[in-house]
Design an enzyme around this catalytic site. Structure first.
Site, PDB file in Angstrom:
ATOM      1  N   PRO A  92      -7.323  77.808  44.547  1.00  0.00           N
ATOM      2  CG  PRO A  92      -5.618  76.245  44.844  1.00  0.00           C
ATOM      3  CD  PRO A  92      -7.101  76.406  44.899  1.00  0.00           C
ATOM      4  CD  GLU A 119      -4.891  67.081  43.056  1.00  0.00           C
ATOM      5  OE1 GLU A 119      -4.401  68.026  42.419  1.00  0.00           O
ATOM      6  OE2 GLU A 119      -4.495  66.716  44.181  1.00  0.00           O
ATOM      7  NE  ARG A 161     -14.986  93.872  59.350  1.00  0.00           N
ATOM      8  CZ  ARG A 161     -14.504  94.965  58.759  1.00  0.00           C
ATOM      9  NH1 ARG A 161     -14.403  95.026  57.441  1.00  0.00           N
ATOM     10  NH2 ARG A 161     -14.153  96.007  59.479  1.00  0.00           N
ATOM     11  CG  ASP A 176     -12.581  98.273  57.050  1.00  0.00           C
ATOM     12  OD1 ASP A 176     -12.594  98.593  58.249  1.00  0.00           O
ATOM     13  OD2 ASP A 176     -13.462  97.603  56.502  1.00  0.00           O
TER      14      ASP A 176
HETATM   15  N1  ADE Z   1      -8.649  75.843  48.110  1.00  0.00           N
HETATM   16  C1  ADE Z   1      -7.391  75.436  48.324  1.00  0.00           C
HETATM   17  N2  ADE Z   1      -6.548  76.470  48.448  1.00  0.00           N
HETATM   18  C2  ADE Z   1      -7.308  77.597  48.290  1.00  0.00           C
HETATM   19  C3  ADE Z   1      -7.030  78.984  48.290  1.00  0.00           C
HETATM   20  N3  ADE Z   1      -5.784  79.453  48.464  1.00  0.00           N
HETATM   21  N4  ADE Z   1      -8.043  79.838  48.098  1.00  0.00           N
HETATM   22  C4  ADE Z   1      -9.285  79.384  47.897  1.00  0.00           C
HETATM   23  N5  ADE Z   1      -9.620  78.091  47.886  1.00  0.00           N
HETATM   24  C5  ADE Z   1      -8.641  77.197  48.067  1.00  0.00           C
END
Ligand code: ADE
Length: 277
Positions: A92, A119, A161, A176
């Protein structure tokens, strides 16, 4: 293209056998290798994680199994003729995954994914491999998943794709939503198919008119409406040169005006007063 995925849940990647990606594999356009991270542990409990230095909740994935798995995948790939690997670390806290990045990755010959649980992975693993191969930390959105495997599926489908020959029609991704280089990144409007009437609902008459110009105009107006409703940020950032006179008329009806301050922070358009919902 070659793809390697190292994970503690190899079965999570089963969808890579299905549909578009599965067919690309069957045709040999994509070679996928899924590796079980626990096969690279050498203790009785197949341990892949440990407590974090500095304290805090959760566990951190250990360097040893990742290094062993990555070295094995790299050696196997190089032996079978693959080259120029890119390590993709789903997290994230990575760079946002966009269509532009999908296009960039589709040009790479070899992607290696390291979806983490807990984590995340001890930072030294990324730092170490970044000295040897290209590394991209990638986020698929502003939310936290329980692990990176779902992100691997998302990224793989968006990239696959785009590979030559994977979609039937080579032109099909030029239009797209979010295609890089598109004059304006607008969301696509609604689509319809037969029957022409369903539960008393008809389809927009223009689509039956056979008039290509009017149909194109209608589709463009619908795209402007939908983008206004769902992604006003995309309109704000649209270069005025991307719009013709009819677009401008529609934008005005939808409550948009050129930003009088002229492009502050890349914003070209703003909502006119009284049009906010
Ligand atoms: N792992 C946990 N959340 C994630 C996300 N939003 N994007 C990529 N990998 C992740």
């Amino acid at each position: 293209m070659r793809l390697d995925v190292v994970t503690i849940f190899p079965e999570y990647l089963e969808p890579l056998n299905v549909s578009l990606v599965g067919k690309a594999r069957a045709r040999g356009q994509l070679k996928v290798h899924v590796h079980d991270l626990r096969a690279h542990t050498y203790d009785r409990h197949n341990t892949v994680d440990d407590t974090p230095y500095g304290g805090g909740p959760g566990m951190v994935m250990k360097t040893g199994p990742w290094a062993d798995a990555l070295d094995t995948a790299l050696a196997d790939g190089y032996e079978s003729g693959a080259h120029a690997p890119t390590l993709i670390v789903p997290t994230p806290s990575g760079r946002p995954f966009t269509q532009e990045l999908a296009v960039e990755l589709a040009e790479r010959p070899w992607l290696i994914f390291t979806p983490a649980r807990y984590e995340g992975i001890d930072r030294r693993v990324v730092d170490e491999y970044a000295t040897r191969i290209q590394v991209q930390e990638v986020s698929i959105g502003d939310y936290v998943l329980a692990g990176g495997e779902a992100a691997v599926l998302v990224i793989t489908e968006a990239v696959a794709r785009l590979l030559p020959g994977v979609l039937g029609n080579a032109e099909s991704h030029r239009d797209d939503s979010f295609a890089p280089g598109a004059m304006a990144n607008l969301l696509e409007g609604p689509v319809y198919t037969k029957p022409p009437e369903w539960r008393g609902r008809e389809i927009p008459e223009v689509l039956l008119s056979g008039h290509h110009g009017k149909i194109a105009r209608w589709r463009r107006d619908e795209a402007l409406k939908r983008t206004t409703a769902h992604r006003p940020d995309l309109i704000e950032r649209c270069d005025p040169a991307a719009f013709d006179k009819k677009d401008r008329e529609m934008l005005s009806i939808l409550g948009w005006a050129p930003d009088p301050a002229g492009r502050p922070y890349g914003r070209f358009w703003q909502r006119t007063e009284g049009m906010e919902e």
